[in-house]
Design a protein around this motif. Structure first.
Motif, PDB file in Angstrom:
ATOM      1  N   UNK A 289       9.237  -2.746   6.487  1.00 25.78           N
ATOM      2  CA  UNK A 289       8.184  -3.578   7.093  1.00 25.78           C
ATOM      3  C   UNK A 289       7.322  -4.273   6.041  1.00 25.78           C
ATOM      4  N   UNK A 290       7.458  -3.854   4.770  1.00 24.41           N
ATOM      5  CA  UNK A 290       6.682  -4.469   3.694  1.00 24.41           C
ATOM      6  C   UNK A 290       7.498  -5.507   2.938  1.00 24.41           C
ATOM      7  N   UNK A 291       8.759  -5.693   3.350  1.00 23.04           N
ATOM      8  CA  UNK A 291       9.608  -6.707   2.730  1.00 23.04           C
ATOM      9  C   UNK A 291      10.154  -6.331   1.365  1.00 23.04           C
ATOM     10  N   UNK A 292      10.169  -5.045   1.033  1.00 23.49           N
ATOM     11  CA  UNK A 292      10.673  -4.610  -0.268  1.00 23.49           C
ATOM     12  C   UNK A 292      12.201  -4.526  -0.202  1.00 23.49           C
ATOM     13  N   UNK A 293      12.867  -5.220  -1.111  1.00 20.95           N
ATOM     14  CA  UNK A 293      14.327  -5.313  -1.100  1.00 20.95           C
ATOM     15  C   UNK A 293      15.013  -3.974  -1.362  1.00 20.95           C
ATOM     16  N   UNK A 294      14.460  -3.169  -2.239  1.00 22.62           N
ATOM     17  CA  UNK A 294      15.094  -1.900  -2.608  1.00 22.62           C
ATOM     18  C   UNK A 294      14.439  -0.717  -1.898  1.00 22.62           C
ATOM     19  N   UNK A 295      14.210  -0.852  -0.625  1.00 21.68           N
ATOM     20  CA  UNK A 295      13.647   0.209   0.204  1.00 21.68           C
ATOM     21  C   UNK A 295      14.737   0.634   1.166  1.00 21.68           C
ATOM     22  N   UNK A 296      15.140   1.908   1.095  1.00 23.63           N
ATOM     23  CA  UNK A 296      16.243   2.408   1.905  1.00 23.63           C
ATOM     24  C   UNK A 296      15.739   3.511   2.816  1.00 23.63           C
ATOM     25  N   UNK A 297      16.503   3.780   3.847  1.00 19.51           N
ATOM     26  CA  UNK A 297      16.128   4.790   4.835  1.00 19.51           C
ATOM     27  C   UNK A 297      15.849   6.149   4.190  1.00 19.51           C
ATOM     28  N   UNK A 298      16.677   6.552   3.216  1.00 25.38           N
ATOM     29  CA  UNK A 298      16.485   7.865   2.589  1.00 25.38           C
ATOM     30  C   UNK A 298      15.772   7.783   1.244  1.00 25.38           C
ATOM     31  N   UNK A 299      15.389   6.591   0.824  1.00 27.55           N
ATOM     32  CA  UNK A 299      14.681   6.405  -0.447  1.00 27.55           C
ATOM     33  C   UNK A 299      13.723   5.225  -0.264  1.00 27.55           C
ATOM     34  N   UNK A 300      12.633   5.482   0.444  1.00 24.48           N
ATOM     35  CA  UNK A 300      11.722   4.406   0.818  1.00 24.48           C
ATOM     36  C   UNK A 300      10.814   3.992  -0.334  1.00 24.48           C
ATOM     37  N   UNK A 301      10.333   2.753  -0.235  1.00 30.95           N
ATOM     38  CA  UNK A 301       9.408   2.222  -1.244  1.00 30.95           C
ATOM     39  C   UNK A 301       8.081   2.974  -1.163  1.00 30.95           C
ATOM     40  N   UNK A 302       7.243   2.753  -2.133  1.00 28.24           N
ATOM     41  CA  UNK A 302       5.975   3.479  -2.205  1.00 28.24           C
ATOM     42  C   UNK A 302       5.076   3.159  -1.000  1.00 28.24           C
ATOM     43  N   UNK A 303       5.094   1.903  -0.532  1.00 24.28           N
ATOM     44  CA  UNK A 303       4.277   1.540   0.624  1.00 24.28           C
ATOM     45  C   UNK A 303       4.727   2.289   1.885  1.00 24.28           C
ATOM     46  N   UNK A 304       6.047   2.397   2.084  1.00 25.09           N
ATOM     47  CA  UNK A 304       6.563   3.142   3.242  1.00 25.09           C
ATOM     48  C   UNK A 304       6.256   4.633   3.111  1.00 25.09           C
ATOM     49  N   UNK A 305       6.311   5.157   1.882  1.00 25.58           N
ATOM     50  CA  UNK A 305       5.977   6.564   1.668  1.00 25.58           C
ATOM     51  C   UNK A 305       4.509   6.820   1.989  1.00 25.58           C
ATOM     52  N   UNK A 306       3.646   5.899   1.597  1.00 27.42           N
ATOM     53  CA  UNK A 306       2.211   6.030   1.893  1.00 27.42           C
ATOM     54  C   UNK A 306       1.995   5.968   3.401  1.00 27.42           C
ATOM     55  N   UNK A 307       2.674   5.027   4.075  1.00 21.97           N
ATOM     56  CA  UNK A 307       2.565   4.930   5.531  1.00 21.97           C
ATOM     57  C   UNK A 307       2.975   6.235   6.193  1.00 21.97           C
ATOM     58  N   UNK A 308       4.095   6.800   5.748  1.00 27.75           N
ATOM     59  CA  UNK A 308       4.595   8.037   6.339  1.00 27.75           C
ATOM     60  C   UNK A 308       3.615   9.184   6.093  1.00 27.75           C
ATOM     61  N   UNK A 309       3.076   9.280   4.874  1.00 29.88           N
ATOM     62  CA  UNK A 309       2.125  10.354   4.550  1.00 29.88           C
ATOM     63  C   UNK A 309       0.837  10.220   5.354  1.00 29.88           C
ATOM     64  N   UNK A 310       0.433   8.986   5.635  1.00 32.22           N
ATOM     65  CA  UNK A 310      -0.790   8.742   6.403  1.00 32.22           C
ATOM     66  C   UNK A 310      -0.563   8.891   7.910  1.00 32.22           C
ATOM     67  N   UNK A 311       0.702   9.101   8.298  1.00 34.70           N
ATOM     68  CA  UNK A 311       1.004   9.252   9.713  1.00 34.70           C
ATOM     69  C   UNK A 311       1.228   7.930  10.419  1.00 34.70           C
ATOM     70  N   UNK A 312       1.235   6.858   9.665  1.00 38.67           N
ATOM     71  CA  UNK A 312       1.490   5.525  10.230  1.00 38.67           C
ATOM     72  C   UNK A 312       2.969   5.213  10.045  1.00 38.67           C
ATOM     73  N   UNK A 313       3.761   5.619  11.005  1.00 41.32           N
ATOM     74  CA  UNK A 313       5.198   5.408  10.882  1.00 41.32           C
ATOM     75  C   UNK A 313       5.497   3.929  10.994  1.00 41.32           C
ATOM     76  N   UNK A 314       6.142   3.364   9.964  1.00 40.34           N
ATOM     77  CA  UNK A 314       6.477   1.942  10.029  1.00 40.34           C
ATOM     78  C   UNK A 314       7.528   1.667  11.098  1.00 40.34           C
ATOM     79  N   UNK A 315       7.820   0.421  11.281  1.00 40.68           N
ATOM     80  CA  UNK A 315       8.812   0.016  12.289  1.00 40.68           C
ATOM     81  C   UNK A 315      10.098   0.796  12.156  1.00 40.68           C
ATOM     82  N   UNK A 316      10.743   1.013  13.294  1.00 41.06           N
ATOM     83  CA  UNK A 316      11.994   1.759  13.284  1.00 41.06           C
ATOM     84  C   UNK A 316      13.058   0.978  12.532  1.00 41.06           C
ATOM     85  N   UNK A 317      14.052   1.729  12.019  1.00 42.54           N
ATOM     86  CA  UNK A 317      15.153   1.101  11.307  1.00 42.54           C
ATOM     87  C   UNK A 317      16.064   0.368  12.287  1.00 42.54           C
ATOM     88  N   UNK A 318      16.910  -0.505  11.749  1.00 43.91           N
ATOM     89  CA  UNK A 318      17.858  -1.233  12.577  1.00 43.91           C
ATOM     90  C   UNK A 318      18.813  -0.245  13.270  1.00 43.91           C
TER      91      UNK A 318
END
Length: 123
Positions: free
Chosen positions: A89-118
């Motif tokens: 959801x942050x547009x990071x090219x090298x963000x994968x389902x099992x190895x998310x970018x730092x922004x997605x990791x922060x979202x997950x830790x904060x309880x803000x689950x980003x958009x679901x995967x395809x």
């Protein structure tokens, strides 16, 4: 790699350490735990990691556990890059389902689950 790396749990993973006077078997929950078990063991003649009764690591065939672990991690990352259906959801090219970018990791830790995967959306 004979068996492709996976993060999927629910599989039977066993570490077997062959020593002069017998075989030690230990069930573990993941390949990472199995690698740690082999690394922590001392004075064994041979080691095997079995996943669902199939050998994924054999010290005589695959070399040191450290070399095999690096190859396993590379293969896991390659498979993740090829098969990942994660849309960051942050547009990071090298963000994968099992190895998310730092922004997605922060979202997950904060309880803000980003958009679901395809894949979760059925695409």
């Amino acid at each position: 790699m004979d068996i492709p790396p996976t993060e999927t749990t629910g599989r039977s993973i066993v570490v077997k350490l062959f020593r002069r006077h017998g075989v030690e078997s230990e069930s573990v929950t993941s390949i990472a735990d199995a690698v740690a078990t082999v690394k922590a063991a001392s004075e064994f003649e041979e080691a095997k990691i079995l996943q669902d009764d199939e050998v994924v690591y054999h010290s005589e065939r695959n070399g040191t556990i450290e070399e095999w672990e690096r190859a396993w991690e590379r293969e896991k990352r390659r498979l993740s890059a090829e098969e990942s259906a994660w849309d960051c959801p942050h547009g990071v090219e090298h963000c994968y389902e099992d190895d998310r970018c730092i922004d997605c990791q922060i979202d997950r830790a904060a309880g803000n689950t980003p958009a679901r995967s395809a894949a979760e959306r059925g695409e």
